[in-house]
Design an enzyme around this catalytic site. Structure first.
Site, PDB file in Angstrom:
ATOM      1  N   SER A  22      84.900  54.929  86.824  1.00 37.32           N
ATOM      2  CA  SER A  22      83.686  55.387  86.119  1.00 37.32           C
ATOM      3  C   SER A  22      84.037  56.348  84.989  1.00 37.32           C
ATOM      4  CB  SER A  22      82.729  56.071  87.113  1.00 37.32           C
ATOM      5  OG  SER A  22      83.387  57.111  87.803  1.00 37.32           O
ATOM      6  N   THR A 154      37.938  51.817  69.189  1.00 35.39           N
ATOM      7  CA  THR A 154      38.158  51.260  70.523  1.00 35.39           C
ATOM      8  C   THR A 154      38.359  49.768  70.283  1.00 35.39           C
ATOM      9  OG1 THR A 154      35.821  50.822  70.921  1.00 35.39           O
ATOM     10  CG2 THR A 154      36.634  52.939  71.698  1.00 35.39           C
ATOM     11  N   HIS A 155      39.194  49.144  71.067  1.00 34.29           N
ATOM     12  CA  HIS A 155      39.541  47.720  70.867  1.00 34.29           C
ATOM     13  C   HIS A 155      40.095  47.481  69.458  1.00 34.29           C
ATOM     14  CE1 HIS A 155      37.025  46.999  74.479  1.00 34.29           C
ATOM     15  NE2 HIS A 155      36.220  47.893  73.908  1.00 34.29           N
ATOM     16  N   SER A 276      63.550  45.857  51.981  1.00 33.54           N
ATOM     17  CA  SER A 276      63.924  44.514  52.426  1.00 33.54           C
ATOM     18  C   SER A 276      65.035  43.996  51.526  1.00 33.54           C
ATOM     19  CB  SER A 276      62.697  43.606  52.339  1.00 33.54           C
ATOM     20  OG  SER A 276      63.089  42.270  52.124  1.00 33.54           O
ATOM     21  N   LYS A 282      58.830  45.686  49.475  1.00 25.63           N
ATOM     22  CA  LYS A 282      58.674  46.150  50.851  1.00 25.63           C
ATOM     23  C   LYS A 282      59.135  47.587  51.074  1.00 25.63           C
ATOM     24  CE  LYS A 282      57.572  44.142  54.151  1.00 25.63           C
ATOM     25  NZ  LYS A 282      58.195  43.075  54.923  1.00 25.63           N
ATOM     26  N   ASN A 284      59.432  49.477  54.698  1.00 23.07           N
ATOM     27  CA  ASN A 284      59.195  49.200  56.119  1.00 23.07           C
ATOM     28  C   ASN A 284      59.323  50.445  56.996  1.00 23.07           C
ATOM     29  OD1 ASN A 284      58.908  46.452  55.541  1.00 23.07           O
ATOM     30  ND2 ASN A 284      61.110  46.105  55.725  1.00 23.07           N
ATOM     31  N   GLU A 289      59.375  51.592  64.270  1.00 20.93           N
ATOM     32  CA  GLU A 289      59.571  50.346  65.024  1.00 20.93           C
ATOM     33  C   GLU A 289      60.703  50.488  66.039  1.00 20.93           C
ATOM     34  OE1 GLU A 289      59.979  47.069  62.213  1.00 20.93           O
ATOM     35  OE2 GLU A 289      58.383  47.942  61.033  1.00 20.93           O
ATOM     36  N   TYR A 316      76.332  58.461 101.059  1.00 26.08           N
ATOM     37  CA  TYR A 316      76.856  57.958  99.784  1.00 26.08           C
ATOM     38  C   TYR A 316      77.304  56.507  99.902  1.00 26.08           C
ATOM     39  CZ  TYR A 316      79.629  57.340  95.587  1.00 26.08           C
ATOM     40  OH  TYR A 316      80.119  56.861  94.402  1.00 26.08           O
ATOM     41  N   GLN A 321      77.278  55.100  91.921  1.00 27.88           N
ATOM     42  CA  GLN A 321      78.015  55.341  90.669  1.00 27.88           C
ATOM     43  C   GLN A 321      77.263  54.737  89.477  1.00 27.88           C
ATOM     44  OE1 GLN A 321      82.416  55.475  90.527  1.00 27.88           O
ATOM     45  NE2 GLN A 321      82.263  53.542  89.415  1.00 27.88           N
ATOM     46  N   LYS A 324      74.758  56.890  86.650  1.00 30.03           N
ATOM     47  CA  LYS A 324      75.052  57.684  85.454  1.00 30.03           C
ATOM     48  C   LYS A 324      74.761  56.963  84.144  1.00 30.03           C
ATOM     49  CE  LYS A 324      78.692  58.922  87.767  1.00 30.03           C
ATOM     50  NZ  LYS A 324      78.053  58.917  89.105  1.00 30.03           N
TER      51      LYS A 324
END
Ligand code: ARG
Length: 465
Positions: A22, A154-155, A276, A282, A284, A289, A316, A321, A324
């Site tokens: 590990s 709403t919606h 872009s 563009k 963006n 995102e 254990y 392990q 982590k």
């Protein structure tokens, strides 16, 4: 080098060693491992389990290892089984037999539980600091835009007018709850497991409270089996991180919508947008995102932890392990997202006229029109129906409630007077919503100040620690 030589006649095969190891992901806990070992050695010395000379030797050896890893003079061996093995092996290489006394009355099982807790306790605080920084940016912006009228939805349909500051402060509330969840999680995590040893405690006359005090833990664990097999603190932290990501992801989604030409409520600073490769026009919202997308990783990490833990018999097991990588990834991801999100929001340009224009369409003052009738004696259901008819008439005539002639109002309900126009003006619609928790600008301003103060107090309290 394997620690468990003696019973074995052969070395591990290379592939098994790689599979079992590990070190590639637990080496980041080298500080905590050394800090824990120094405290353990101090306690062993204090309780007379090792000599003063051994204790001093071990501590100075560990300190020199720490200094050398930090300076780069000592490279962590990628072939080692884990960070615990590596440091103990290096200690013995440096100081000889006394190095072999460090692991008296200790197992890697309680050692690893300790290291993760020490590591995560710091990370909870780091994440909290970032969340508080975000809350401060939100509160400042909310105060600035406390009377900027926008449509509430709403919606995703225009519903009722609000102000932008009110919308922002909704995220402030979510994030304040996240802070309190982080604090709860930290308080529960604050139990020192060392002394649980492999699973059944120890016969040596140790004093676990000494170790706990040295390491700054509030309490010691009460049950040795639980001490080594509990990973609730990882699951809980990952769950809190997941909730934070839900909030950041929703906020990101809204920013993405607001940036579009369909909304154009905000514009992101050039430093936080991308272009872009083919479409020259563009701009963006990649950062937002990515934050939205990265929420998936954190939810996945939480699911990993739940699944790893759900079927293992006490105490254990090596499955653990796997904890982590999941919790470290969740922590790293959330910190990275917050670090990118905070300046993006801070530099975001708000376009109040566009918000106002959107609020003026979609009949979002219809409820206020019905409420005006109700306040003038018409039962709410009748007022609702009359207003619905007015909206239909507006659509027929291609107008809105503000511009519909009074004669049309009177044709639907004879209670209407000129006063209705004042009641349905957007500014009145928001300024009248003075019930506590609502979007009236003076309430929003007060809430923004309250949230700012809370965030500043949180920062101050953290700085004192
Ligand atoms: N590398 C191990 C882990 O991360 C340390 C504990 C090993 N204990 C053991 N009995 N094999 O969980």
């Amino acid at each position: 080098m394997q620690l468990w030589k003696g019973r074995f006649k052969k070395e591990l095969s290379k592939t098994t060693n790689d599979f079992n190891s590990s070190i590639s992901f637990d080496s980041r806990m080298f500080r905590e491992d050394i800090e824990g070992s120094i405290a353990h050695a101090t306690m062993l010395g204090k309780c007379g389990i090792i000599s003063e000379e051994s204790q001093a030797d071990i501590i100075s050896g560990l300190q020199s290892i720490l200094a050398d890893i930090e300076s780069g003079a000592l490279k962590i061996d990628p072939e080692a089984e884990d960070i615990h093995t590596f440091i103990e092996g290096e200690l013995t290489r440096r100081i000889g037999d006394n190095g072999k006394r460090l692991h008296t009355s200790r197992s890697r099982n309680d050692q690893v539980a300790l290291d993760i807790k020490l590591y995560l306790k710091k990370e909870v605080v780091n994440v909290k600091k970032l969340v508080v920084d975000l809350i401060k940016v939100i509160a400042e912006k909310a105060e600035k835009y406390s009377d900027t009228v926008m449509p509430g939805y709403t919606h995703l349909q225009r519903a009722q007018p609000i102000v932008f500051g009110h919308h922002l402060l909704a995220y402030g509330e979510m994030l304040l709850r996240d802070v309190s969840r982080l604090e709860d999680c930290l308080a529960r995590m604050d139990e020192m497991p060392l002394g649980s040893c492999a699973l059944a405690g120890t016969t040596y006359p140790i004093d676990r409270t000494v170790t706990a005090d040295l390491l700054g833990f509030a309490r010691i664990t009460n049950n040795s089996l639980d001490g080594v097999s509990d990973r609730d603190f990882c699951i809980e932290f990952a769950s809190v991180l997941s909730i934070i990501m839900v909030h950041l992801s929703r906020f990101s989604e809204e920013i993405i919508l607001w940036c579009s030409w369909e909304f154009k409520f905000v514009e992101l600073d050039d430093a936080f947008s991308t272009g872009s490769s083919i479409m020259p026009q563009k701009k963006n919202p990649d950062i937002a995102e990515l934050v939205r997308g990265k929420s998936g990783r954190v939810f996945g990490d939480t699911m990993t932890l739940l699944t790893v833990m759900k079927g293992i018999a006490l105490a254990y097991n090596k499955d653990m392990q796997e904890d982590k990588e999941a919790i470290f990834d969740a922590v790293d991801t959330v910190k990275m997202c917050l670090t990118a999100f905070i300046p993006m929001l801070d530099t975001m340009r708000v376009l109040p006229q566009n918000m106002r224009r959107a609020a003026a369409g979609g009949f979002i003052n219809a409820t206020d029109c019905a409420d005006w009738l109700t306040k003038n004696g018409v039962p709410f259901r009748d007022a609702y129906k009359a207003t619905g008819e007015l909206v239909a008439r507006c659509i027929e005539l291609g107008t809105d409630l503000e511009n519909l002639p009074l004669a049309e109002y009177l044709a639907v309900c004879d209670v209407f007077t000129e006063e209705v126009y004042d009641a349905i003006s957007l500014e009145r619609c928001v300024s009248q919503r003075t019930a506590f928790g609502g979007p009236a600008p003076e309430l929003v301003k007060a809430q923004a100040q309250r949230v700012k103060e809370l965030a500043e107090n949180l920062s101050r309290a953290d700085a004192k620690k």
